[in-house]
Motif scaffolding. Structure first.
Motif, short mmCIF file in Angstrom:
data_model
loop_
_atom_site.label_atom_id
_atom_site.label_comp_id
_atom_site.label_asym_id
_atom_site.label_seq_id
_atom_site.Cartn_x
_atom_site.Cartn_y
_atom_site.Cartn_z
N MET A 6 2.16 -1.68 1.82
CA MET A 6 3.23 -1.26 1.67
C MET A 6 4.00 -2.38 1.37
N LEU A 7 3.90 -3.44 1.59
CA LEU A 7 4.78 -4.39 1.24
C LEU A 7 5.09 -4.93 -0.01
N ARG A 8 3.80 -5.09 -1.06
CA ARG A 8 3.51 -4.63 -2.63
C ARG A 8 4.53 -4.18 -3.14
N ALA A 9 4.66 -3.00 -2.51
CA ALA A 9 5.11 -1.82 -3.38
C ALA A 9 6.64 -2.42 -3.23
N ALA A 23 6.71 1.16 -9.60
CA ALA A 23 5.72 1.22 -9.69
C ALA A 23 5.14 1.04 -11.81
N GLN A 24 6.52 0.89 -12.84
CA GLN A 24 5.11 0.66 -14.00
C GLN A 24 5.34 -1.28 -14.25
N ALA A 25 5.81 -1.93 -13.19
CA ALA A 25 5.66 -2.87 -12.80
C ALA A 25 4.51 -2.72 -12.26
N HIS A 30 4.49 6.55 -9.08
CA HIS A 30 5.76 6.24 -8.74
C HIS A 30 5.74 7.03 -7.71
N ALA A 31 5.06 8.17 -7.04
CA ALA A 31 4.97 9.04 -6.01
C ALA A 31 4.38 7.88 -4.97
N VAL A 32 3.12 7.44 -5.73
CA VAL A 32 2.52 5.95 -4.09
C VAL A 32 3.64 4.82 -4.20
N VAL A 33 4.46 4.50 -4.71
CA VAL A 33 5.52 3.66 -4.72
C VAL A 33 6.33 4.26 -3.26
N SER A 34 7.02 5.85 -3.47
CA SER A 34 7.52 6.01 -2.89
C SER A 34 6.77 6.50 -1.41
N ARG A 35 5.89 7.25 -1.27
CA ARG A 35 4.95 6.88 -0.22
C ARG A 35 4.10 5.63 0.63
N HIS A 36 4.94 4.26 -0.14
CA HIS A 36 4.30 3.23 0.54
C HIS A 36 5.99 2.46 1.36
N LEU A 37 6.83 3.28 0.48
CA LEU A 37 8.64 2.03 1.19
C LEU A 37 8.55 3.08 2.59
#
Length: 315
Positions: A6-9, A23-25, A30-37
């Motif tokens: 979560m913190l990394r995202a 997500a690219q970085a 990108h859906a995983v990043v949204s869920r973590h946020l």
């Protein structure tokens, strides 16, 4: 402690300014990043991202939290890199996609042959790394004149080469517009190929003495230089280029520099390629060998006599 993912995202989102860029970085969906946020916001009990009107900006709490999280990531990364760099001969180099594809990648094998033991990982990407967290060892990027892209605190930047910029097209396209290109103004009635915006063409046309209105210049957006140049090679329009990007294509006859029948088109310098790295790592043996080699190859490219005689150079 929130889960590290979560913190990394969240750190990547705040640094890059968007879910897809984060997500690219991170190399994830990108859906995983949204869920973590969203999971992180539930964990801390407050909104970190303002999603009103699709802006996706950090809230005031988000800005403060990101500042402190980034500092923690930097400390973890610096402590880890201090241990890894003692004997590490691997270099992670980020680079603008166009120059990576057309110029740097064909030359990297020569560097590694001359420097056995040093491994290069090249990552073509359209934005610069976060050197504070050791995201990359070095970065090669095009910086336009008069831009606001200043070196980050704690980094060192050197100019590699400031190449001239000129319009190119395929021979077939050149023949199709025969008699229609009398001056730079006539380009506005032809098919211009852009990268992410019309900024490059706008700056180049203004250097030709044209006064442009605020309307967006015509032509499709290709986002990356190598995509725009591939479209030009396929006869789809006119792209702006420089010798580092099109030297091979010009020599092979795949592209030709365009000329105007009545008023010469000027080849102008709009910016240059720069190499950036952390100030405290500038003299690391592997990195030092690489940027010395890079400066030498860039100097060779700058001094190369590329045949574009029809285009007048700006005095």
């Amino acid at each position: 402690m929130p889960p590290f993912a979560m913190l990394r995202a969240f750190e990547a989102f705040g640094r890059t300014g968007g879910v897809r860029k984060a997500a690219q970085a991170l190399g994830i969906d990108h859906a995983v990043v949204s869920r973590h946020l969203r999971a992180l916001e539930q964990f801390v009990g407050t909104a970190l991202i303002d999603r009103e009107n699709g802006t996706r900006l950090l809230t005031s709490d988000g800005v403060e939290y990101h500042h402190r999280i980034s500092a923690a990531f930097q400390e973890i990364s610096s402590a880890t890199q201090m241990l890894r760099r003692r004997d590490d001969q691997r270099l992670l180099i980020w680079c603008s996609p166009g120059i990576a594809y057309h110029w740097l990648s064909p030359r990297l094998s020569a560097f590694m042959l001359a420097n056995p033991g040093i491994e290069i990982e090249l990552r073509p990407i359209d934005y610069g790394p976060n050197f504070a967290t050791n995201e990359a060892d070095g970065d090669i990027r095009y910086v336009r004149h008069g831009g606001s892209d200043l070196p980050a605190l704690g980094t060192r930047r050197i100019d590699l080469v400031r190449p001239p910029v000129f319009p190119v097209a395929s021979v077939a396209y050149q023949m199709s517009i025969a008699g229609r290109l009398k001056s730079a103004a006539d380009l506005l009635n032809l098919r211009l190929l852009h990268e992410e915006s019309d900024a490059e063409w706008r700056a180049w046309l203004e250097e030709q003495g044209l006064t442009l209105d605020a309307a967006t210049l015509p032509g499709p957006r290709m986002w990356h230089a190598h995509v725009a140049l591939e479209a030009a090679r396929n006869g789809e329009g006119i792209a702006l280029a420089n010798p580092l990007l099109v030297g091979t294509s010009l020599a092979a006859g795949q592209l030709v520099p365009l000329t105007a029948s009545e008023q010469p088109l000027r080849s102008v310098t709009l910016g240059g390629y720069c190499f950036t790295a952390r100030e405290d790592r500038w003299r690391d043996p592997a990195l030092r060998k690489f940027h010395f080699w890079l400066e030498g190859r860039a100097a060779e490219a700058s001094n190369a006599a590329l045949p574009v005689p029809e285009i007048a150079q700006r005095e």
